[in-house]
Design a protein around this motif. Structure first.
Motif, PDB file in Angstrom:
ATOM      1  N   CYS A  72      -0.491   0.664  -8.228  1.00  0.00           N
ATOM      2  CA  CYS A  72       0.605   1.387  -7.322  1.00  0.00           C
ATOM      3  C   CYS A  72       1.730   1.728  -8.293  1.00  0.00           C
ATOM      4  O   CYS A  72       2.085   1.120  -9.417  1.00  0.00           O
ATOM      5  CB  CYS A  72       1.240   0.255  -6.539  1.00  0.00           C
ATOM      6  SG  CYS A  72       2.794   0.795  -5.780  1.00  0.00           S
ATOM      7  N   CYS A  83       5.055  -0.451  -7.559  1.00  0.00           N
ATOM      8  CA  CYS A  83       5.330  -1.904  -7.922  1.00  0.00           C
ATOM      9  C   CYS A  83       4.413  -2.207  -9.107  1.00  0.00           C
ATOM     10  O   CYS A  83       4.423  -3.240  -9.446  1.00  0.00           O
ATOM     11  CB  CYS A  83       5.027  -2.638  -6.527  1.00  0.00           C
ATOM     12  SG  CYS A  83       3.866  -2.333  -5.534  1.00  0.00           S
ATOM     13  N   CYS A  99      -0.034   2.261  -1.340  1.00  0.00           N
ATOM     14  CA  CYS A  99       0.330   1.012  -1.358  1.00  0.00           C
ATOM     15  C   CYS A  99       0.732   0.261   0.103  1.00  0.00           C
ATOM     16  O   CYS A  99       1.552   0.858   0.913  1.00  0.00           O
ATOM     17  CB  CYS A  99       1.268   0.676  -2.299  1.00  0.00           C
ATOM     18  SG  CYS A  99       1.885  -1.075  -2.787  1.00  0.00           S
ATOM     19  N   ASP A 157       2.261  -2.693   0.406  1.00  0.00           N
ATOM     20  CA  ASP A 157       3.740  -3.289   0.198  1.00  0.00           C
ATOM     21  C   ASP A 157       4.751  -2.160   0.222  1.00  0.00           C
ATOM     22  O   ASP A 157       5.762  -2.531   0.778  1.00  0.00           O
ATOM     23  CB  ASP A 157       3.666  -4.307  -1.084  1.00  0.00           C
ATOM     24  CG  ASP A 157       2.766  -5.050  -1.300  1.00  0.00           C
ATOM     25  OD1 ASP A 157       2.472  -5.596  -0.091  1.00  0.00           O
ATOM     26  OD2 ASP A 157       2.393  -5.512  -2.266  1.00  0.00           O
ATOM     27  N   CYS A 158       4.751  -1.130  -0.510  1.00  0.00           N
ATOM     28  CA  CYS A 158       5.845  -0.057  -0.514  1.00  0.00           C
ATOM     29  C   CYS A 158       5.517   1.367  -0.160  1.00  0.00           C
ATOM     30  O   CYS A 158       6.613   2.161  -0.296  1.00  0.00           O
ATOM     31  CB  CYS A 158       6.320   0.045  -1.974  1.00  0.00           C
ATOM     32  SG  CYS A 158       5.023   0.571  -3.251  1.00  0.00           S
TER      33      CYS A 158
HETATM   34 ZN   LIG Z   1       3.428  -0.641  -4.126  1.00  0.00          ZN
END
Ligand SMILES: [Zn+2]
Length: 68
Positions: free
Chosen positions: A24, A27, A48, A50-51
């Motif tokens: 990513c 991150c 991603c 997560d983000c």
């Molecule tokens: Zn990420």
């Protein structure tokens, strides 16, 4: 004893497994998986989880298969 010569194929060529490292861009979480057709370094993949930033292929490399 003979010296290796550049460009001459080695008869005892080792088998390699090729791996792809995805990362990513935000991150920097790396994921290692087996290489698939079409993989290229710096190719953008999915988002991603997560983000929501892009996941990019950061590295493609071969690893020796060790025989017992
Ligand atoms: Zn990420």
């Amino acid at each position: 004893m003979s010296l290796p010569i550049m460009g001459v194929p080695d008869k005892k060529r080792k088998k390699l497994t090729v791996y792809t490292i995805e990362e990513c861009i935000n991150c920097k979480k790396p994921t290692k998986r087996e290489f698939k057709d079409g993989d290229l370094v710096h190719k953008i993949l999915d988002k991603c989880k997560d983000c929501d930033n892009n996941i990019m292929i950061s590295l493609i490399y071969g690893e020796e298969i060790k025989k017992n």
